[in-house]
Design a protein around this motif. Structure first.
Motif, PDB file in Angstrom:
ATOM      1  N   ALA A   1     100.446  41.852  38.208  1.00 32.83           N
ATOM      2  CA  ALA A   1     101.107  42.933  39.843  1.00 32.83           C
ATOM      3  C   ALA A   1      99.597  42.539  40.977  1.00 32.83           C
ATOM      4  CB  ALA A   1     101.138  44.618  39.491  1.00 32.83           C
ATOM      5  N   GLY A   2      99.426  43.015  41.789  1.00 34.42           N
ATOM      6  CA  GLY A   2      98.359  43.110  43.049  1.00 34.42           C
ATOM      7  C   GLY A   2      98.738  43.113  44.340  1.00 34.42           C
ATOM      8  N   THR A   3      97.764  42.709  45.353  1.00 38.89           N
ATOM      9  CA  THR A   3      98.181  42.521  46.187  1.00 38.89           C
ATOM     10  C   THR A   3      97.912  41.249  46.969  1.00 38.89           C
ATOM     11  OG1 THR A   3      95.469  43.119  46.991  1.00 38.89           O
ATOM     12  CG2 THR A   3      97.200  44.961  46.969  1.00 38.89           C
ATOM     13  N   ALA A   4      97.925  40.270  47.991  1.00 34.75           N
ATOM     14  CA  ALA A   4      98.523  39.083  48.479  1.00 34.75           C
ATOM     15  C   ALA A   4      98.526  39.582  50.129  1.00 34.75           C
ATOM     16  CB  ALA A   4      99.987  38.905  48.148  1.00 34.75           C
ATOM     17  N   GLY A   5      97.821  37.952  50.654  1.00 26.47           N
ATOM     18  CA  GLY A   5      98.638  38.355  52.113  1.00 26.47           C
ATOM     19  C   GLY A   5      99.615  37.701  52.208  1.00 26.47           C
TER      20      GLY A   5
ATOM     21  N   LYS B   1     107.630  33.283  57.823  1.00 26.31           N
ATOM     22  CA  LYS B   1     107.962  33.020  56.654  1.00 26.31           C
ATOM     23  C   LYS B   1     108.072  34.858  56.383  1.00 26.31           C
ATOM     24  CE  LYS B   1     108.246  30.234  53.709  1.00 26.31           C
ATOM     25  NZ  LYS B   1     109.115  28.600  53.955  1.00 26.31           N
ATOM     26  N   GLY B   2     108.965  35.611  56.889  1.00 24.19           N
ATOM     27  CA  GLY B   2     109.805  37.340  56.928  1.00 24.19           C
ATOM     28  C   GLY B   2     108.977  38.010  56.452  1.00 24.19           C
ATOM     29  N   ALA B   3     107.374  38.163  56.352  1.00 19.75           N
ATOM     30  CA  ALA B   3     106.456  39.181  55.435  1.00 19.75           C
ATOM     31  C   ALA B   3     106.134  39.822  56.233  1.00 19.75           C
ATOM     32  CB  ALA B   3     105.155  38.011  54.853  1.00 19.75           C
ATOM     33  N   CYS B   4     106.007  41.699  55.928  1.00 21.54           N
ATOM     34  CA  CYS B   4     105.283  42.009  56.343  1.00 21.54           C
ATOM     35  C   CYS B   4     104.103  43.080  55.563  1.00 21.54           C
ATOM     36  CB  CYS B   4     106.484  43.014  57.332  1.00 21.54           C
ATOM     37  SG  CYS B   4     107.911  42.371  58.614  1.00 21.54           S
ATOM     38  N   ILE B   5     103.458  43.620  56.394  1.00 25.31           N
ATOM     39  CA  ILE B   5     102.253  44.536  55.797  1.00 25.31           C
ATOM     40  C   ILE B   5     103.073  45.679  55.009  1.00 25.31           C
ATOM     41  CG2 ILE B   5     100.205  46.642  55.553  1.00 25.31           C
ATOM     42  CD1 ILE B   5      99.396  44.026  56.917  1.00 25.31           C
ATOM     43  N   ARG B   6     102.936  45.421  53.380  1.00 22.79           N
ATOM     44  CA  ARG B   6     103.951  46.330  52.701  1.00 22.79           C
ATOM     45  C   ARG B   6     105.339  46.286  51.976  1.00 22.79           C
ATOM     46  NH1 ARG B   6     102.611  52.769  53.853  1.00 22.79           N
ATOM     47  NH2 ARG B   6     101.383  52.861  55.340  1.00 22.79           N
ATOM     48  N   ASP B   7     105.052  44.666  52.280  1.00 23.36           N
ATOM     49  CA  ASP B   7     106.693  44.495  51.881  1.00 23.36           C
ATOM     50  C   ASP B   7     105.882  44.080  50.349  1.00 23.36           C
ATOM     51  OD1 ASP B   7     108.068  44.139  53.632  1.00 23.36           O
ATOM     52  OD2 ASP B   7     108.223  42.004  54.216  1.00 23.36           O
ATOM     53  N   VAL B   8     106.910  43.843  49.398  1.00 23.00           N
ATOM     54  CA  VAL B   8     106.649  43.744  48.351  1.00 23.00           C
ATOM     55  C   VAL B   8     107.227  42.992  47.257  1.00 23.00           C
ATOM     56  CG1 VAL B   8     106.392  45.017  45.506  1.00 23.00           C
ATOM     57  CG2 VAL B   8     105.889  46.332  47.196  1.00 23.00           C
ATOM     58  N   TYR B   9     106.812  41.464  46.342  1.00 27.05           N
ATOM     59  CA  TYR B   9     107.734  40.152  46.092  1.00 27.05           C
ATOM     60  C   TYR B   9     107.716  40.352  45.018  1.00 27.05           C
ATOM     61  CZ  TYR B   9     107.911  38.386  51.299  1.00 27.05           C
ATOM     62  OH  TYR B   9     108.525  38.640  52.456  1.00 27.05           O
ATOM     63  N   LEU B  10     108.505  40.024  44.979  1.00 28.26           N
ATOM     64  CA  LEU B  10     109.049  38.817  42.750  1.00 28.26           C
ATOM     65  C   LEU B  10     108.966  37.827  43.120  1.00 28.26           C
ATOM     66  CD1 LEU B  10     109.023  40.848  40.373  1.00 28.26           C
ATOM     67  CD2 LEU B  10     111.676  39.741  40.444  1.00 28.26           C
ATOM     68  N   PRO B  11     107.796  36.637  42.896  1.00 27.07           N
ATOM     69  CA  PRO B  11     107.783  35.724  43.446  1.00 27.07           C
ATOM     70  C   PRO B  11     109.154  34.538  42.677  1.00 27.07           C
ATOM     71  CG  PRO B  11     105.401  36.623  43.223  1.00 27.07           C
ATOM     72  CD  PRO B  11     106.883  37.643  42.914  1.00 27.07           C
ATOM     73  N   SER B  12     109.589  33.777  43.284  1.00 32.45           N
ATOM     74  CA  SER B  12     110.781  32.898  42.341  1.00 32.45           C
ATOM     75  C   SER B  12     109.223  31.723  41.479  1.00 32.45           C
ATOM     76  CB  SER B  12     111.030  32.374  42.811  1.00 32.45           C
ATOM     77  OG  SER B  12     110.666  31.426  43.754  1.00 32.45           O
ATOM     78  N   HIS B  13     108.577  31.636  42.192  1.00 34.03           N
ATOM     79  CA  HIS B  13     107.551  30.209  42.236  1.00 34.03           C
ATOM     80  C   HIS B  13     106.058  30.829  42.674  1.00 34.03           C
ATOM     81  CE1 HIS B  13     111.396  28.597  42.194  1.00 34.03           C
ATOM     82  NE2 HIS B  13     111.473  27.433  41.669  1.00 34.03           N
ATOM     83  N   VAL B  14     105.352  29.596  41.109  1.00 33.96           N
ATOM     84  CA  VAL B  14     103.614  30.244  41.440  1.00 33.96           C
ATOM     85  C   VAL B  14     103.411  28.217  41.524  1.00 33.96           C
ATOM     86  CG1 VAL B  14     103.523  32.292  40.867  1.00 33.96           C
ATOM     87  CG2 VAL B  14     103.144  30.077  39.542  1.00 33.96           C
ATOM     88  N   ALA B  15     102.622  28.165  42.619  1.00 37.15           N
ATOM     89  CA  ALA B  15     101.642  26.977  42.319  1.00 37.15           C
ATOM     90  C   ALA B  15     100.042  27.646  42.977  1.00 37.15           C
ATOM     91  CB  ALA B  15     102.022  26.201  43.316  1.00 37.15           C
TER      92      ALA B  15
ATOM     93  N   LYS C   1     103.933  41.748  43.771  1.00 36.85           N
ATOM     94  CA  LYS C   1     103.066  41.369  44.535  1.00 36.85           C
ATOM     95  C   LYS C   1     103.094  41.863  45.952  1.00 36.85           C
ATOM     96  CE  LYS C   1     100.358  38.609  42.430  1.00 36.85           C
ATOM     97  NZ  LYS C   1      98.890  38.919  41.868  1.00 36.85           N
ATOM     98  N   ALA C   2     102.502  42.979  46.184  1.00 36.33           N
ATOM     99  CA  ALA C   2     101.993  43.893  47.795  1.00 36.33           C
ATOM    100  C   ALA C   2     101.651  43.480  49.270  1.00 36.33           C
ATOM    101  CB  ALA C   2     102.329  45.067  47.250  1.00 36.33           C
ATOM    102  N   VAL C   3     102.341  43.209  50.053  1.00 37.50           N
ATOM    103  CA  VAL C   3     101.026  42.196  51.012  1.00 37.50           C
ATOM    104  C   VAL C   3     100.147  43.413  52.170  1.00 37.50           C
ATOM    105  CG1 VAL C   3     101.458  41.401  53.438  1.00 37.50           C
ATOM    106  CG2 VAL C   3     103.144  40.868  51.155  1.00 37.50           C
TER     107      VAL C   3
END
Lengths: 257, 257
Positions: free
Chosen positions: B104-108, B113-127, B211-213
């Motif tokens: 869990a954590g924060t992210a840019g 790609k549609g991201a806004c401040i305070r959005d919380v993501y559950l990523p499908s893939h990481v790289a 991950k929260a933006v």
């Protein structure tokens, strides 16, 4: 100094066991042969599932563990870079309690700082060049500059060049990497050194690096091509240097290095 | 699937213990309070000398370990980035044998790609986006793309956005990073996710990220400034999302997620 001597061997007792951390199989195997080491068959000291490989044995009375992160389980290439080498160093120190860690491997060199192909360096300092965190103090954490264990007598005895090492996870060099490498005052760049030194420091084990130059970063040739061309030949120079270092270390205390 | 269920809990038995890995104290403490966790006083599960901190306890019958890499011993700032988070995840999985890892954590975020401040993501893939190794197959190893554990039911139940996460050791973004992030098709970027997922995969434990933006990478404001401004407020959104995820997980098996 207190930190450097808090391992199982005090600084004034002879070094009894060393841990050599190497990122690539091509770099590791000649040293395994030279020191007459044996691969861990079963009962590995590492967790089930990891590709990490440990070789060990006694060389002229000195116990040597040589570890290599192995081939990526899916892709089959050497598990290079800071994450694998940090994990391997951590697990190895925990399991094997070495008196000294040696990160041996190849590096890119800067001709502007005097580096030539086949030169072997014993870096005085290590730092990262791809961890830019532009927030006060976090910036210094990202750079992570630290001194390697000081070995003045070793440097007098064995013919190695001295310079600073900068570490990053890319084989190539972006303009931002280059600026950071310059700021780190580095003569050579690699993909593991600062991570291995960070972990050794965290666990209070002294660490040194031995790095042989495979390619000239500020030269004309593409790094990947030059690296692949020179890897085998430069590995011979690396192996000779590591052997001389180990021969010097053998029978001495940390304070005598 | 075999790998995902080879931990101590089979995929069809209820999850009994989860490991939450968090890089920053500011992100960790509200969750420690929310879940009523207690800090390890003495007899830590970690080696002597490391700054890593473990909180643990039972929350509605589910055992939770929450770990944080602590403050750098010399510099006093959170030990962010891939090396620290990989080491902490490795040592925690070894000691605590969790059924599931949650980073869990924060992210840019990328507004393109549609991201806004305070959005919380559950990523499908990481790289990774800062491990460029332009040699065939090594290039793929460097990118290190992997799927997180698939949780279709969790996504139906809890209001989280889906996208890909790209990880690198810098808070800022160089043009080379940007090109790699685009190639990774990432909506968000952080400094730990792919490293935590790599270690979990190595040890055959399923892992997800929440991950929260905190900042818009392709916006007008400098990342460091926007990150610091929004960290506290966005942490509240992160904590709420992690709580909802944990509440959903509680009592379910891996296959039901």
């Amino acid at each position: 100094v207190a930190e450097e001597t808090s391992g199982k061997t005090g600084g004034d007792r002879p070094i009894s066991t060393i841990l050599i951390v190497i990122a690539m199989q091509t770099e590791a195997l000649p040293l395994v042969a030279k020191f007459g080491l044996t691969e861990d068959a079963d009962g590995s000291v590492f967790p089930k599932g990891v590709p990490w490989v440990r070789y060990h044995g006694a060389y002229k009375g000195l116990h040597i563990d040589l570890v290599w992160p192995g081939k990526d389980i899916i892709l089959g290439v050497d598990s290079v870079g800071t994450v694998s080498s940090a994990l391997l160093t951590f697990a190895s120190i925990q399991a094997l309690k070495p008196d000294l860690v040696i990160n041996a491997g190849t590096a890119g060199g800067f001709k502007a700082k005097g580096a030539c192909i086949r030169d072997v360096y014993l870096p005085s300092h290590v730092a990262f060049h791809d961890r830019r965190i532009p927030i006060p103090v976090f910036d210094l954490y990202g750079i992570g500059s630290r001194q390697t264990f000081s070995t003045p007598n070793l440097l007098k005895e064995v013919n190695l060049k001295v310079g600073r090492l900068s570490t990053g996870n890319s084989l190539d060099m972006s303009p931002q990497d280059e600026a950071s490498i310059l700021a780190n005052d580095a003569t050579i760049k690699d993909m593991e050194g600062a991570a291995v030194a960070y972990v050794a420091d965290l666990l209070s084990v002294p660490a040194i690096c031995v790095k042989a130059v495979t390619d000239i970063v500020d030269g004309d040739k593409p790094t990947a091509e030059e690296f692949m061309q020179n890897l085998i030949a430069v590995t011979a120079a690396l192996d000779q240097a590591v052997t001389e270092v180990v021969d010097f270390i053998n029978g001495k205390s940390l304070y005598e290095l």
